[in-house]
Design an enzyme around this catalytic site. Structure first.
Site, short mmCIF file in Angstrom:
data_model
loop_
_atom_site.label_atom_id
_atom_site.label_comp_id
_atom_site.label_asym_id
_atom_site.label_seq_id
_atom_site.Cartn_x
_atom_site.Cartn_y
_atom_site.Cartn_z
N SER A 74 0.82 -1.20 0.00
CA SER A 74 0.00 0.00 0.00
C SER A 74 0.87 1.27 0.00
O SER A 74 1.70 1.44 -0.88
CB SER A 74 -0.96 -0.05 1.19
OG SER A 74 -1.98 0.92 1.08
N ASP A 102 -8.87 -3.89 -6.68
CA ASP A 102 -8.44 -3.29 -5.41
C ASP A 102 -9.06 -1.91 -5.27
O ASP A 102 -8.99 -1.09 -6.19
CB ASP A 102 -6.91 -3.20 -5.42
CG ASP A 102 -6.32 -2.64 -4.13
OD1 ASP A 102 -7.07 -2.26 -3.23
OD2 ASP A 102 -5.08 -2.59 -4.05
N HIS A 107 -6.85 -6.01 -0.86
CA HIS A 107 -5.75 -5.04 -0.80
C HIS A 107 -4.66 -5.66 0.06
O HIS A 107 -4.85 -5.91 1.25
CB HIS A 107 -6.26 -3.74 -0.18
CG HIS A 107 -5.22 -2.68 -0.02
ND1 HIS A 107 -4.68 -2.00 -1.07
CD2 HIS A 107 -4.62 -2.18 1.09
CE1 HIS A 107 -3.81 -1.11 -0.63
NE2 HIS A 107 -3.75 -1.20 0.68
#
Length: 522
Positions: A208, A428, A457
């Site tokens: 991320s 995502d 994710h």
């Protein structure tokens, strides 16, 4: 970006020692020194070989002889006779603690792969056990907050008052620290860690927001990268205002995927077989909770907080569906309040994480200083994507009033790296697919592995054996797949969950463990 970390599994508790390391300059090649980190045992039941230490780094890397701050580190040491050096891991955020992630990655990788690395976790500057750690406004997320959708002037003013007060509180408490809470400073910290570990090069594995942090480090120090793994990739061309608006649309699609899943199991949840009908009932629940919060804790904004994690990880869907069904079909609030506590309630660690999140995102790039512009943009997004738009807007709105000057985002384009390996799910929500495609284009020689149809994710080390095979091969010998299309390799998505058959939390699921560790909103 944003992540409500759902704590369904206990994160490893770690205690940092103390040690000093020489600082690194962005433009000089620093001679390798012997490792200067003092490691102490801090193993847990889940991660018994975990060790802890710390390193001191310059607050301002442009002034290496000035004030220093302390970063907390963790390590699972290599056990093979030949080591590939340190593998730094980061869960995202900004604001996520990475100390326990080292233990998780070491346990989730194949033993032969993990054995060849010193797997290093760290709390970035401002976070967790690093010092100083910040908390701008304790109790900022205390329920019940004003309805996120500013349908009236009073609601808009109430939400504006909250975010302005947060920005003011941060400025008063941390005026000397805020100018140094940004991604470039955090990336320079990685090089200080490298020096303290006595390594010429490091490998890096980020999820991320951690993908942007890793890409920025690689831009600053391309010759110091051994392996680079980026999973669920931030679009570096939208940092951060545009990325958050794009996120709103992707989360709306993911929420609708949850509604469709619930409709598929109407025999269990009794909410209808038509996804649009199910979605209408969800918004009816939201309207009811805006008037009368469940248990005095779950109003409209808290309901959004509770369901947002379902956009990150579908392993939470059965729990969210049960809570939704119990309320919609019988006005029973117990499961809903429990889901809020599990997925959304913000403790002291979460308050720290959010404070760092805001500090970094507000400092990293420019945000509209005219609230009228932000309001216009978010109302436009809300018309097409009502689920999360205004919740997300208020989560980031303090940036309109942030007390520090802003920087320019880093151009991560890089032709000097060894091959990097990128992972991205097509659906995502937190880091939409385009981020992976764009980063693949900007990092020359990189390879992109896509989970087709996947919506989670953080997709590696989460149960998809196809993805994990590519990861293990790369970490072993640096080999990456090569394809002719946008993606260099494609894996089938992990299957969606089934309705619950027991009431136990999924503590045995590797996916739920990982998603309990991923960074706060990012």
């Amino acid at each position: 970006m944003r992540t409500r970390a759902a704590v369904l599994c206990a994160a490893a508790a770690v205690v940092a020692g103390s040690v000093t390391a020489l600082p690194a300059s962005a433009n000089t090649r620093t001679p390798v020194q012997a490792s200067s980190v003092t490691w102490k045992k801090c193993g847990t039941t889940d991660y018994p070989t975990l060790q802890c230490g710390s390193v001191k780094v310059p607050l301002d890397h442009a002034k290496p002889g000035g004030q220093r701050i302390t970063l907390a580190l963790s390590r699972v040491p290599h056990t093979a006779s030949a080591s590939q050096g340190p593998l730094l891991v980061n869960p995202g955020g900004p604001g996520g603690s990475g100390l326990a992630l080292a233990g998780f990655v070491a346990s989730a990788l194949p033993k032969k792969v993990a054995a060849r690395y010193d797997i290093i976790g760290f709390d970035p500057r401002g976070v967790g056990r690093s010092s100083p750690a910040i908390d701008c406004a304790p109790g900022f997320f205390k329920p019940v907050r004003p309805d996120s959708v500013p349908a009236t002037t009073a609601l808009e003013e109430a939400n504006l008052k909250r975010v302005k007060s947060f920005a003011v509180a941060c400025g008063k408490k941390y005026a000397s620290l805020l100018p140094y809470l940004d991604t470039v400073s955090a990336a320079q910290d990685l090089d200080s860690i490298r020096q303290a570990l006595g390594a010429r090069r490091i490998s890096y594995f980020g999820y991320s927001y951690g993908t942007y942090l890793g890409a920025v480090y690689a831009k600053l120090h391309p010759d110091r990268i051994h392996r680079l793994v980026l999973d669920s990739i931030v679009d570096p061309t939208g940092v951060w205002y545009e990325d958050n608006l794009s996120q709103d649309h992707a989360f709306n699609d993911r929420h609708r995927a949850l509604m469709a899943w619930i409709a598929k199991y109407d025999s269990t949840y009794k909410l209808g077989t038509d996804p649009e009908q199910v979605e209408a009932k969800w918004y009816a629940m939201r309207a009811a909770l805006a008037k009368k919060p469940a248990g005095g804790k779950v109003g409209a904004s808290e309901l959004e907080d509770t369901f947002i994690p379902g956009g990150y990880y579908n392993g939470y869907w059965p729990y969210l569906a049960e809570a939704f069904s119990a309320y919609a079909n019988g006005k029973k609030t117990t499961a809903l309040v429990e889901a809020y506590r599990n997925f959304a309630a913000v403790d002291a660690s979460g308050e720290n994480g959010y404070s760092v999140y805001a500090a970094v995102q507000c400092r990293d790039s420019s945000w509209p200083r005219d609230w009228n512009q932000s309001s216009k943009d978010n109302w436009a997004a809300y018309e097409k994507a009502p689920f999360m738009t205004w919740n997300n807007a208020w989560y980031n709105a303090a940036c309109a009033y942030w007390p520090t000057k802003t920087l320019k985002p880093t151009d991560i384009a890089n032709a000097e790296l060894p091959p990097a390996l990128l992972f991205q799910a097509t659906d995502d929500a937190a880091t939409p697919y385009q981020g992976g495609v764009t980063t693949h284009r900007l990092l020359a020689g990189s390879s992109l592995v896509v989970e087709q149809g996947g919506g989670n994710h953080g997709i590696t080390l989460s149960g998809n054996t196809c993805l994990d095979k590519y990861l293990a091969t790369y970490l072993t010998d640096g080999k990456v797949p090569h394809g002719t299309g946008t993606a260099d390799a494609t894996c089938r998505k992990s299957p969606d969950p089934k309705p619950l058959t027991t009431k136990t939390a999924p503590t045995s699921s590797r996916g739920s463990t990982l998603h309990g560790l991923l960074g706060f909103r990012g």
